[in-house]
Design a protein around this motif. Structure first.
Motif, PDB file in Angstrom:
ATOM      1  N   LEU A   1       0.857  -1.177   0.000  1.00 47.74           N
ATOM      2  CA  LEU A   1       0.000   0.000   0.000  1.00 47.74           C
ATOM      3  C   LEU A   1       0.892   1.225   0.000  1.00 47.74           C
ATOM      4  O   LEU A   1       2.008   1.193   0.515  1.00 47.74           O
ATOM      5  CB  LEU A   1      -0.883  -0.011   1.251  1.00 47.74           C
ATOM      6  CG  LEU A   1      -1.994  -1.081   1.238  1.00 47.74           C
ATOM      7  CD1 LEU A   1      -2.566  -1.242   2.632  1.00 47.74           C
ATOM      8  CD2 LEU A   1      -3.078  -0.702   0.272  1.00 47.74           C
ATOM      9  N   ALA A   2       0.452   2.380  -0.542  1.00 45.13           N
ATOM     10  CA  ALA A   2      -0.864   2.587  -1.123  1.00 45.13           C
ATOM     11  C   ALA A   2      -0.875   2.221  -2.608  1.00 45.13           C
ATOM     12  O   ALA A   2       0.135   2.317  -3.280  1.00 45.13           O
ATOM     13  CB  ALA A   2      -1.262   4.059  -0.966  1.00 45.13           C
TER      14      ALA A   2
ATOM     15  N   ARG B   1      -0.894  -8.941   2.194  1.00 44.72           N
ATOM     16  CA  ARG B   1       0.409  -8.348   2.486  1.00 44.72           C
ATOM     17  C   ARG B   1       0.325  -7.876   3.936  1.00 44.72           C
ATOM     18  O   ARG B   1      -0.409  -6.950   4.260  1.00 44.72           O
ATOM     19  CB  ARG B   1       0.713  -7.171   1.552  1.00 44.72           C
ATOM     20  CG  ARG B   1       1.971  -6.369   1.921  1.00 44.72           C
ATOM     21  CD  ARG B   1       3.241  -7.202   1.777  1.00 44.72           C
ATOM     22  NE  ARG B   1       4.407  -6.482   2.274  1.00 44.72           N
ATOM     23  CZ  ARG B   1       5.261  -5.772   1.527  1.00 44.72           C
ATOM     24  NH1 ARG B   1       5.023  -5.662   0.223  1.00 44.72           N
ATOM     25  NH2 ARG B   1       6.291  -5.187   2.058  1.00 44.72           N
ATOM     26  N   ALA B   2       1.078  -8.557   4.813  1.00 47.70           N
ATOM     27  CA  ALA B   2       1.000  -8.279   6.242  1.00 47.70           C
ATOM     28  C   ALA B   2       1.916  -7.123   6.622  1.00 47.70           C
ATOM     29  O   ALA B   2       3.040  -7.012   6.133  1.00 47.70           O
ATOM     30  CB  ALA B   2       1.382  -9.523   7.040  1.00 47.70           C
ATOM     31  N   TYR B   3       1.409  -6.282   7.513  1.00 48.05           N
ATOM     32  CA  TYR B   3       2.202  -5.187   8.047  1.00 48.05           C
ATOM     33  C   TYR B   3       2.442  -5.435   9.534  1.00 48.05           C
ATOM     34  O   TYR B   3       2.173  -6.509  10.054  1.00 48.05           O
ATOM     35  CB  TYR B   3       1.508  -3.850   7.773  1.00 48.05           C
ATOM     36  CG  TYR B   3       1.635  -3.437   6.327  1.00 48.05           C
ATOM     37  CD1 TYR B   3       2.704  -2.663   5.887  1.00 48.05           C
ATOM     38  CD2 TYR B   3       0.722  -3.877   5.371  1.00 48.05           C
ATOM     39  CE1 TYR B   3       2.846  -2.305   4.556  1.00 48.05           C
ATOM     40  CE2 TYR B   3       0.852  -3.527   4.035  1.00 48.05           C
ATOM     41  CZ  TYR B   3       1.922  -2.741   3.639  1.00 48.05           C
ATOM     42  OH  TYR B   3       2.067  -2.398   2.319  1.00 48.05           O
TER      43      TYR B   3
ATOM     44  N   ILE C   1       6.946  -3.081  10.021  1.00 47.07           N
ATOM     45  CA  ILE C   1       6.775  -2.310   8.795  1.00 47.07           C
ATOM     46  C   ILE C   1       5.378  -1.716   8.812  1.00 47.07           C
ATOM     47  O   ILE C   1       4.435  -2.331   9.311  1.00 47.07           O
ATOM     48  CB  ILE C   1       6.977  -3.196   7.538  1.00 47.07           C
ATOM     49  CG1 ILE C   1       6.922  -2.346   6.266  1.00 47.07           C
ATOM     50  CG2 ILE C   1       5.981  -4.336   7.492  1.00 47.07           C
ATOM     51  CD1 ILE C   1       7.320  -3.115   5.014  1.00 47.07           C
ATOM     52  N   SER C   2       5.251  -0.499   8.333  1.00 42.70           N
ATOM     53  CA  SER C   2       3.956   0.176   8.322  1.00 42.70           C
ATOM     54  C   SER C   2       3.786   0.891   6.988  1.00 42.70           C
ATOM     55  O   SER C   2       4.648   0.848   6.124  1.00 42.70           O
ATOM     56  CB  SER C   2       3.853   1.167   9.485  1.00 42.70           C
ATOM     57  OG  SER C   2       4.851   2.180   9.363  1.00 42.70           O
ATOM     58  N   HIS C   3       2.640   1.557   6.832  1.00 45.06           N
ATOM     59  CA  HIS C   3       2.399   2.317   5.614  1.00 45.06           C
ATOM     60  C   HIS C   3       1.643   3.594   5.969  1.00 45.06           C
ATOM     61  O   HIS C   3       1.171   3.771   7.096  1.00 45.06           O
ATOM     62  CB  HIS C   3       1.620   1.482   4.591  1.00 45.06           C
ATOM     63  CG  HIS C   3       0.293   0.970   5.071  1.00 45.06           C
ATOM     64  ND1 HIS C   3      -0.875   1.671   4.945  1.00 45.06           N
ATOM     65  CD2 HIS C   3      -0.049  -0.204   5.687  1.00 45.06           C
ATOM     66  CE1 HIS C   3      -1.881   0.970   5.445  1.00 45.06           C
ATOM     67  NE2 HIS C   3      -1.406  -0.172   5.900  1.00 45.06           N
TER      68      HIS C   3
ATOM     69  N   SER D   1       0.331   3.203   9.658  1.00 41.82           N
ATOM     70  CA  SER D   1      -0.785   2.275   9.730  1.00 41.82           C
ATOM     71  C   SER D   1      -0.274   0.855   9.579  1.00 41.82           C
ATOM     72  O   SER D   1       0.694   0.609   8.862  1.00 41.82           O
ATOM     73  CB  SER D   1      -1.798   2.571   8.611  1.00 41.82           C
ATOM     74  OG  SER D   1      -2.848   1.622   8.613  1.00 41.82           O
ATOM     75  N   PHE D   2      -0.951  -0.062  10.274  1.00 40.61           N
ATOM     76  CA  PHE D   2      -0.572  -1.474  10.231  1.00 40.61           C
ATOM     77  C   PHE D   2      -1.691  -2.335   9.637  1.00 40.61           C
ATOM     78  O   PHE D   2      -1.693  -3.548   9.788  1.00 40.61           O
ATOM     79  CB  PHE D   2      -0.206  -1.954  11.636  1.00 40.61           C
ATOM     80  CG  PHE D   2       0.844  -1.101  12.288  1.00 40.61           C
ATOM     81  CD1 PHE D   2       2.169  -1.207  11.922  1.00 40.61           C
ATOM     82  CD2 PHE D   2       0.501  -0.153  13.234  1.00 40.61           C
ATOM     83  CE1 PHE D   2       3.142  -0.410  12.497  1.00 40.61           C
ATOM     84  CE2 PHE D   2       1.465   0.664  13.810  1.00 40.61           C
ATOM     85  CZ  PHE D   2       2.788   0.532  13.446  1.00 40.61           C
TER      86      PHE D   2
END
Length: 574
Positions: free
Chosen positions: A58-59, A286-288, A297-299, A399-400
């Motif tokens: 993402l995104a 896709r795991a965060y 890891i985050s986005h 965000s996770f």
């Protein structure tokens, strides 16, 4: 909820992977790093973990390549036809394929050292699944590419192989997926050993169905190859997933005090509450990370969506049906926007997925305020993407929320489309177990007024509805796909395989109706905002957009790769 999901980190990147350019002319050298590796099952597992870092993240901004979205501040050289052949491209890369080949080659030696063969072969299955994934991504873009199924040194003559045909690449993809299907575990088996998130046998089946649908419809509408072969693969693989008992649509039904049947499952698919094996709709994710304190890891998806990267177009939004199952051009429930309407009114009596996908007034937005009207700078189309929006994530700037990469909803839509394209028709029974399952999990819709509500369920798609209202079944199945999978990375590739990009991409891109409240709010929209004769915002005129049917259905190969390998020929027109 997330503690048992795979979190990869950077360890997998150290196991014999040289982070250098990895195209067909040169591959990473592994003698140094492989010397003391590949001894145990845990070594092979660590190697396999790398592949999960390559799942789409993402995104999602590839939607800008279609007519369904637009970069907020700039045009897009794919959708507007202005791109040129690049010197190099990460889209044409054998780096990840090399990693898959390396694991496949080294695995037998680990078994010979005493490791459990069944376990090792599962990781080989994962490697072959991902190799199929990587080749499919190149096939979509470039057509046939050189097939490399072994690790090579710089002096290996196979470094300079010519491009394989589409059929040869597809044969490899199907073969890899068949092997993966034969050795991988079911989702329930993975959950039992706390390995939710690894690729399952149904994931390989569902992905094979995706490949079959893409190639089957592309061959059909571009007039080449054997469409029936691939469409049958899509239908059969989708049906096996449907009959596996391993997956179902995510549903969280409740009833309001006034008797309205509610279900916010579609919205929650893109929130943390919809994660984990409790949600059997997610087939590949896709795991965060876990949280702020366990941040692997985050986005920043919501910040990216509300920034300068992507805004929805009315070319897409106008496709949302009314509650009676009819398009806005045919439904008596639709009211043409005028000076008396508000942005929120535009969402009324519509497919609830419109409200779950796009922001409307009152939606949770950021820490300090709920959503009011679109921001003219951040959402210049008058629409904002609501998927993945979370006010706490906005505040923390991380965000996770996991990304569903392949959902059971896609499998149902694949089955419906494949059935229709195989025979030119689809029974109401098949519609009920596919498209209408998606509609059945939606909340009821108020087709009355706020003071005198009247709640109904979304009307089902049927042959009678289509014939009595002058609709086209193919277009309605396609519409359902675009609505259900909106902003999940499908729209551009659907236009390519349907051969409709030449019609949709050169059109003017529009934003929302320029409602009066946009102009009256302090700090709001300018009265000089460009609009058409119907007062819809103009994002990009057709004069600035083009699509060359003779070349744009394939991407250009990087010129640098052609210079290195004279056996590689450029795609037509580039």
């Amino acid at each position: 909820m997330k503690k048992n999901i795979i979190y990869i980190g950077l360890l997998a990147l150290t196991l014999g992977v040289s982070l250098v350019s990895c195209n067909t002319d040169r591959f990473p050298e592994t003698e140094m790093s492989d010397a003391n590796f590949w001894n145990t099952e845990s070594d092979v597992r660590l190697a396999a973990n790398f592949f999960y870092t390559t799942l789409p993240g993402l995104a999602e901004t590839s939607e800008n390549w279609s007519a369904d979205a637009y970069p907020n501040n700039n045009g897009n050289n794919i959708s507007d036809g202005s791109r040129v052949a690049p010197t190099g491209s990460s889209d044409y890369s054998y780096y990840n394929i090399f990693q898959a080949n390396n694991l496949i080659e080294k695995a037998p030696g680990v078994i010979a050292k005493g490791a459990d063969a069944t376990a090792i072969n599962r990781y080989v299955g994962e490697a072959r699944f991902f190799r199929a994934w990587y080749y499919f991504e190149m096939l979509k873009r470039f057509g046939g590419v050189p097939i490399i199924t072994k690790t090579m040194k710089i002096d290996d003559p196979d470094v300079f192989k010519p491009r394989a045909t589409r059929d040869e690449v597809l044969d490899l993809i199907y073969s890899d997926l068949d092997y993966a299907i034969s050795v991988l575990r079911t989702p329930d088996q993975l959950e039992a050993v706390k390995e939710y998130g690894r690729i399952s046998n149904t994931a390989a089946l569902a992905f094979k169905a995706r490949v079959g649908l893409f190639e089957g419809t592309r061959a059909k509408f571009h007039s080449y190859g054997d469409p029936q072969k691939h469409l049958n693969i899509a239908k059969e693989c989708a049906e096996k997933v449907m009959n596996s008992g391993q997956h179902a649509l995510y549903s969280t039904p409740t009833t309001a005090a006034n008797g309205q049947k509610l279900n916010d499952a579609y919205y929650n698919l893109f929130q943390e509450v919809g994660e984990g094996r409790v949600n059997k709709e997610n087939i590949i994710v896709r795991a965060y990370g876990v949280n702020v304190n366990n941040n692997v890891i985050s986005h920043l998806t919501q910040r990216i969506y509300e920034g300068n990267n992507i805004v929805p177009t009315n070319n897409f939004v106008s496709r949302y049906l009314m509650a009676d199952g009819l398009p806005i051009t045919k439904s008596p429930l639709f009211k043409t926007p005028d000076a008396t309407m508000t942005h929120a009114d535009f969402f009324k009596k519509r497919d609830p997925r419109m409200s779950f996908t796009l922001f409307k007034k009152g939606d949770e937005f950021i820490a300090t305020t709920n959503y009011t009207i679109p921001n003219p700078t951040l959402q210049k189309s008058g629409y904002g993407i609501r998927k993945y929006a979370n006010k706490n994530d906005w505040t923390y700037q991380r965000s996770f929320i996991d990304r569903p990469v392949l959902r059971y909803a896609e499998v149902l839509l694949t089955y419906a489309e494949a059935v229709y394209e195989l025979t030119g028709s689809i029974s109401d029974g098949d519609l009920d177990k596919t498209v209408n399952q998606l509609r059945a999990r939606l909340p009821q819709i108020n087709i009355g007024t706020d003071s005198t509500p009247s709640y109904v369920s979304m009307t089902k798609l049927s042959n009678a509805l289509v014939s009595s209202n002058g609709l086209d079944m193919r277009e309605e199945i396609r519409r359902e796909r675009r609505i259900e999978l909106a902003y999940e990375g499908f729209s551009y590739w659907d236009l390519i395989r349907w051969k409709t990009a030449e019609k949709e991409l050169p059109q003017t891109l529009y934003g929302s109706y320029l409602f009066s409240e946009y102009l009256t709010k302090e700090g709001g929209w300018s009265k000089t905002t460009p609009v058409d004769n119907n007062n819809y915002i103009i994002l990009q005129t057709a004069t600035l957009r083009k699509f060359d049917v003779n070349k744009d259905y394939l991407w250009p190969l990087p010129t640098g790769e052609i210079a290195k390998n004279p056996k590689i020929e450029q795609n037509p027109g580039w």
